[in-house]
Scaffold this active site. Structure first.
Site, PDB file in Angstrom:
ATOM      1  N   GLU A   1       0.825  -1.214   0.000  1.00 51.12           N
ATOM      2  CA  GLU A   1       0.000   0.000   0.000  1.00 51.12           C
ATOM      3  C   GLU A   1       0.858   1.263   0.000  1.00 51.12           C
ATOM      4  OE1 GLU A   1      -2.762  -0.776  -1.059  1.00 51.12           O
ATOM      5  OE2 GLU A   1      -4.225  -0.480   0.531  1.00 51.12           O
TER       6      GLU A   1
ATOM      7  N   THR B   1      -6.383   6.935  -4.034  1.00 49.79           N
ATOM      8  CA  THR B   1      -6.234   7.024  -2.577  1.00 49.79           C
ATOM      9  C   THR B   1      -5.227   8.115  -2.235  1.00 49.79           C
ATOM     10  OG1 THR B   1      -6.749   4.686  -2.425  1.00 49.79           O
ATOM     11  CG2 THR B   1      -5.674   5.673  -0.523  1.00 49.79           C
TER      12      THR B   1
HETATM   13  N1  LIG Z   1      -1.973  -4.962  -7.985  1.00 43.50           N
HETATM   14  C1  LIG Z   1      -2.591  -3.793  -8.093  1.00 43.50           C
HETATM   15  N2  LIG Z   1      -3.936  -3.741  -8.151  1.00 43.50           N
HETATM   16  C2  LIG Z   1      -4.580  -2.556  -8.275  1.00 43.50           C
HETATM   17  N3  LIG Z   1      -3.957  -1.361  -8.388  1.00 43.50           N
HETATM   18  C3  LIG Z   1      -2.616  -1.353  -8.318  1.00 43.50           C
HETATM   19  C4  LIG Z   1      -1.874  -2.556  -8.176  1.00 43.50           C
HETATM   20  N4  LIG Z   1      -0.558  -2.233  -8.137  1.00 43.50           N
HETATM   21  C5  LIG Z   1      -0.470  -0.897  -8.283  1.00 43.50           C
HETATM   22  N5  LIG Z   1      -1.716  -0.356  -8.405  1.00 43.50           N
HETATM   23  C6  LIG Z   1      -2.011   1.077  -8.565  1.00 43.50           C
HETATM   24  O1  LIG Z   1      -2.685   1.517  -7.393  1.00 43.50           O
HETATM   25  C7  LIG Z   1      -3.614   2.535  -7.722  1.00 43.50           C
HETATM   26  C8  LIG Z   1      -4.977   2.109  -7.178  1.00 43.50           C
HETATM   27  O2  LIG Z   1      -4.888   2.021  -5.803  1.00 43.50           O
HETATM   28  P1  LIG Z   1      -5.812   2.899  -4.877  1.00 43.50           P
HETATM   29  O3  LIG Z   1      -5.759   4.316  -5.366  1.00 43.50           O
HETATM   30  O4  LIG Z   1      -5.408   2.616  -3.482  1.00 43.50           O
HETATM   31  O5  LIG Z   1      -7.242   2.317  -5.221  1.00 43.50           O
HETATM   32  P2  LIG Z   1      -8.127   1.272  -4.458  1.00 43.50           P
HETATM   33  O6  LIG Z   1      -8.978   2.120  -3.601  1.00 43.50           O
HETATM   34  O7  LIG Z   1      -8.983   0.617  -5.452  1.00 43.50           O
HETATM   35  O8  LIG Z   1      -7.190   0.366  -3.771  1.00 43.50           O
HETATM   36  C9  LIG Z   1      -3.648   2.654  -9.235  1.00 43.50           C
HETATM   37  O9  LIG Z   1      -2.841   3.758  -9.579  1.00 43.50           O
HETATM   38  C10 LIG Z   1      -2.982   1.368  -9.691  1.00 43.50           C
HETATM   39  O10 LIG Z   1      -2.303   1.508 -10.925  1.00 43.50           O
HETATM   40  N1  LIG Z   2      -7.552   4.337   5.143  1.00 41.50           N
HETATM   41  C1  LIG Z   2      -7.310   4.482   3.738  1.00 41.50           C
HETATM   42  C2  LIG Z   2      -8.135   3.458   2.995  1.00 41.50           C
HETATM   43  C3  LIG Z   2      -8.030   3.536   1.488  1.00 41.50           C
HETATM   44  O1  LIG Z   2      -8.888   2.550   0.939  1.00 41.50           O
HETATM   45  P1  LIG Z   2      -8.996   2.348  -0.640  1.00 41.50           P
HETATM   46  O2  LIG Z   2      -9.918   1.183  -0.801  1.00 41.50           O
HETATM   47  O3  LIG Z   2      -9.557   3.595  -1.197  1.00 41.50           O
HETATM   48  O4  LIG Z   2      -7.617   2.062  -1.132  1.00 41.50           O
HETATM   49  C4  LIG Z   2      -7.723   5.903   3.333  1.00 41.50           C
HETATM   50  O5  LIG Z   2      -8.842   6.262   3.677  1.00 41.50           O
HETATM   51  O6  LIG Z   2      -6.937   6.615   2.738  1.00 41.50           O
END
Ligand SMILES: Nc1ncnc2c1ncn2[C@@H]1O[C@H](COP(=O)(O)OP(=O)(O)O)[C@@H](O)[C@H]1O
Ligand SMILES: N[C@@H](CCOP(=O)(O)O)C(=O)O
Length: 291
Positions: free
Chosen positions: A120, A168
């Protein structure tokens, strides 16, 4: 080859920013791993075109490094990236469980949580564990600096995902830096109510405890139609509605027999705002499953 199904998750639940999370019974990522001299990543499924295959940029790469477990990795995405449903976390959680098995590392599920959380940090800048914890352990989880606690809970939910992307990383920038004592007292009360509701599998208490005066109002502004969709869900019977994770998904808590009506109301309200969406009628469920 080892195969793991790692579920989507909903983090924060309003009052538990960066701490609370639940595993959802759908959607999910499927991760397949095979021993290899160097790590390669292949991605298929929903939103795969937006996800880097470079191990240094993919959440599973950090897990490979932490477990010293190079592998040929296939990720079949069921959880859309930038959804607020723990997409990046599902892959990291699935990889942690799969690689632990593949290389016989012998770590417990609890010990895998901080390892998956490293993934993350690659995408959002912080190793928040509130998505990877429920994806690995299942149920309702409380992830703090001291470790993680989990409890099984049976709570019906609707997760409504609009065709809007909220990363995020961006949504973390709108989180207020300070809180008043009044807001803190309210948040602690709500978080305690929610925890009690999860322990008793009581949707009413969970819904009430999701209220949050701090983070949710700031993030709701990033989601077109948030107020209208939230109100429509409540009118259809939801006892609590909040932003799922960092958004753009919304999470509604309701009774089993109200899920269909709540899902329809949320989709119609997004449509009225000109936003396409899909709704998952789901529930708190189990964590990553090895096949
Ligand atoms: N294995 C993965 N699966 C999904 N997203 C990924 C992965 N590895 C890297 N990413 C990147 O993470 C970002 C999405 O994560 P995030 O913003 O935390 O969304 P979510 O809320 O769906 O987790 C995108 O920019 C994506 O390209
Ligand atoms: N606590 C984090 C949780 C992010 O969850 P996601 O499903 O949007 O990746 C935040 O609130 O930033």
């Amino acid at each position: 080859m080892i195969t793991v199904r790692a579920p989507a998750t909903s983090a924060n639940l309003g009052s538990g920013f960066d701490v609370f999370g639940v595993a959802l019974d759908r959607p999910a990522d499927v991760i397949r791993v095979e021993r290899a001299d160097r790590t390669t990543i292949e991605i298929t499924g929903v939103g795969s075109q937006y996800i880097p295959t470079d191990p240094d940029k993919n959440t599973v790469g950090a897990v490979v490094d932490a477990l010293e477990a190079p592998a040929r990795i296939e990720i079949d995405k069921g959880v859309r990236p930038a959804s607020g449903l723990g997409s990046s976390a599902a892959s990291a959680a699935g990889a942690a469980v799969a690689l632990n098995e593949l290389y016989d590392r012998g770590l417990s599920r609890e010990e895998l949580v901080p390892i998956a959380a490293e993934g993350e940090a690659v995408v959002s800048g912080t190793a928040h564990a509130d998505n990877v914890a429920p994806s690995i352990l299942g149920g309702f989880t409380i992830a703090t600096g001291d470790g993680v606690h989990s409890v099984e809970a049976d709570i019906p939910l609707v997760a409504c995902l609009p065709e809007i992307a909220v990363s995020t990383r961006d949504a973390r920038e709108v989180v207020p830096e300070t809180a008043s004592m009044e807001q803190l007292v309210e948040t602690v009360g709500n978080a305690a109510t929610l925890t009690m509701g999860m322990c008793q599998s009581d949707p009413e208490l969970v819904g009430r405890g999701m209220a949050d005066p701090l983070v949710t109002p700031a993030r709701a502004k990033l989601i077109t139609g948030y107020e209208a969709v939230s109100q429509a869900a409540r009118e259809a019977g939801a006892v609590g509605v909040t932003v799922s994770g960092a958004g753009p998904s919304l999470l509604a808590v309701c009774r089993d027999d109200q899920r269909r009506a709540v899902a329809t109301a949320m989709l119609d309200a997004f449509a009225d705002e000109g936003v396409e969406a899909r709704a998952y009628q789901t529930r708190v469920s189990r964590g990553a499953t090895l096949f």
